[in-house]
Enzyme design. Structure first.
Site, PDB file in Angstrom:
ATOM      1  N   LYS A  69      26.646  -4.012  -2.304  1.00  0.00           N
ATOM      2  CA  LYS A  69      28.249  -4.365  -2.751  1.00  0.00           C
ATOM      3  C   LYS A  69      29.086  -3.591  -1.553  1.00  0.00           C
ATOM      4  CE  LYS A  69      27.118  -2.912  -7.124  1.00  0.00           C
ATOM      5  NZ  LYS A  69      27.608  -2.078  -8.151  1.00  0.00           N
ATOM      6  N   ARG A 114       0.761  -1.287   0.192  1.00  0.00           N
ATOM      7  CA  ARG A 114       0.069  -0.022   0.149  1.00  0.00           C
ATOM      8  C   ARG A 114       0.940   1.321  -0.097  1.00  0.00           C
ATOM      9  NH1 ARG A 114      -2.659  -3.939   1.664  1.00  0.00           N
ATOM     10  NH2 ARG A 114      -0.814  -4.277   2.608  1.00  0.00           N
ATOM     11  N   THR A 115       1.896   1.455   0.893  1.00  0.00           N
ATOM     12  CA  THR A 115       2.194   2.624   0.981  1.00  0.00           C
ATOM     13  C   THR A 115       3.300   3.029  -0.242  1.00  0.00           C
ATOM     14  OG1 THR A 115       2.593   2.050   3.145  1.00  0.00           O
ATOM     15  CG2 THR A 115       4.025   4.040   2.699  1.00  0.00           C
ATOM     16  N   HIS A 120       4.714   5.601  11.397  1.00  0.00           N
ATOM     17  CA  HIS A 120       4.330   5.463  10.172  1.00  0.00           C
ATOM     18  C   HIS A 120       3.248   6.717  10.035  1.00  0.00           C
ATOM     19  CE1 HIS A 120       3.116   4.006   6.378  1.00  0.00           C
ATOM     20  NE2 HIS A 120       2.917   2.718   6.773  1.00  0.00           N
ATOM     21  N   ARG A 135      11.318   3.404   3.319  1.00  0.00           N
ATOM     22  CA  ARG A 135      10.723   2.525   4.271  1.00  0.00           C
ATOM     23  C   ARG A 135      12.009   1.899   4.502  1.00  0.00           C
ATOM     24  NH1 ARG A 135       5.524  -1.440   4.473  1.00  0.00           N
ATOM     25  NH2 ARG A 135       4.929   0.758   5.034  1.00  0.00           N
TER      26      ARG A 135
HETATM   27  N1   CP Z   1      -0.314  -0.159   5.881  1.00  0.00           N
HETATM   28  C1   CP Z   1       1.006  -0.310   5.372  1.00  0.00           C
HETATM   29  O1   CP Z   1       1.976   0.219   5.716  1.00  0.00           O
HETATM   30  O2   CP Z   1       0.987  -1.430   4.154  1.00  0.00           O
HETATM   31  P1   CP Z   1       1.965  -1.772   3.454  1.00  0.00           P
HETATM   32  O3   CP Z   1       3.068  -2.541   4.394  1.00  0.00           O
HETATM   33  O4   CP Z   1       1.724  -2.702   2.338  1.00  0.00           O
HETATM   34  O5   CP Z   1       2.810  -0.450   2.653  1.00  0.00           O
END
Ligand code: CP
Length: 310
Positions: A84, A55-56, A133, A105
């Site tokens: 590397k 999603r993110t 998040h 992320r």
């Molecule tokens: N909600 C969320 O962070 O989903 P993902 O891990 O799929 O990005």
């Protein structure tokens, strides 16, 4: 402080006015059914995901493309020169030199903050370990506002892994910017909310209580926020086995729920929600995921300081 040219690292960096500005623009994008603009033409977003995401990553990339911008993507350490031996810091320097905004992320807590210290371009935290998040929290509260009409005055239940789930912790921290009537924190005893979040709720004057059994308070809830157990964050797999499958929201549990209860989940969900609930009036989690694109479109517009003619 406005969103313009700003890093998005923790939800606690934002005040109620920021939330309202973001939600107003998101509402406009949704109400005018804006799906394609060329307003960010020439801008490039680096989408750097060192941890898996559906999603993110995809909603940020969709948001950028729907605004006319372009995207460069890095997925996992295997495919880049970190493999590397290149440092994370040098990798961020490269992302910064190739793009105008970075979404990152990483499994390490503080990775996005470190990236923001290195990069000249704005950095958005797409999740750092168990820590934060923030953009998920924006989406979560937008969903509550859109579906319930208000974020204030509601009774919230937050169910699941409150120790390791960054989504649940960012959601709780975000609620401190509003006036929830009460929050119930419901978790297995070894996954109770972590102390820094609990302390922040206390400092913010939020009324909350901790439970292990959702059936005791289900009848009071207006919003139920569920998270999966974060298996990947457990230092000891034996601890994970102790709590695996220890809670599940089912139709039988919802017998006593308010008819207009809304269930949120940041997804992915595993077995903590019975799939039979997916098609019920309670399930708001797919709508919540859908709002990921317009909320992130609005966020990108505000950070770039570009006002669409809506
Ligand atoms: N909600 C969320 O962070 O989903 P993902 O891990 O799929 O990005």
């Amino acid at each position: 402080m406005s969103f313009f040219n700003r890093d998005v690292i923790s939800i606690t960096d934002f005040n109620r006015n920021n939330f309202e500005e973001l939600f107003d623009l998101t509402e406009k994008l949704l109400d005018k059914k804006v799906s394609n603009l060329d307003i960010l033409e020439g801008k490039i977003m680096a989408s750097a995901f060192f941890e898996p995401s559906t999603r993110t990553r995809l909603s940020f990339e969709t948001a950028m493309k729907r605004l006319g911008g372009d995207v460069i993507t890095l997925v996992g350490e295997e495919a880049v020169s970190i493999k590397k031996g290149e440092s994370f810091i040098d990798t961020v320097r490269m992302l910064d030199s190739y793009s105008d905004i970075i979404v990152i992320r990483h499994s390490y807590e503080g990775a996005a903050k470190l990236a923001a210290e290195i990069a000249n371009s704005p950095v958005i935290n797409g999740g750092d370990g168990k820590q934060h998040h923030p953009t998920q929290a924006f989406i979560d509260l937008f969903t509550v506002k859109r579906l319930k009409g208000s974020i204030d005055g509601l009774i919230y239940g937050v169910l699941g892994d409150l120790k390791y789930a960054r989504t649940a912790n960012s959601f709780l921290l975000a609620l401190t910017r509003f006036n929830p009537k009460k929050i119930y924190l419901i978790s297995p005893s070894i996954l109770k909310v972590r102390s820094e979040t609990r302390d922040y709720l206390v400092k913010s004057g939020i009324t909350f209580e901790e439970y292990t059994d959702i059936t005791e308070i289900i009848d009071e809830l207006d919003v139920l926020y569920v998270t999966r157990i974060q298996k990947e964050r457990f230092p000891d797999p034996v601890e994970y086995e102790k709590v695996r499958g220890s809670y599940r929201v089912t139709t039988s549990i919802l017998k006593n729920a308010k008819p207009d209860l809304k269930i949120l989940h940041p997804l992915p969900k595993l077995d903590e929600i019975d799939p039979k609930l997916d098609e019920t009036k309670y399930a708001a989690y797919f709508k919540q995921a859908y709002y990921g694109v317009p909320v992130r479109m609005a966020l990108l517009l505000l950070i770039f300081g570009v006002k669409p003619d809506l």
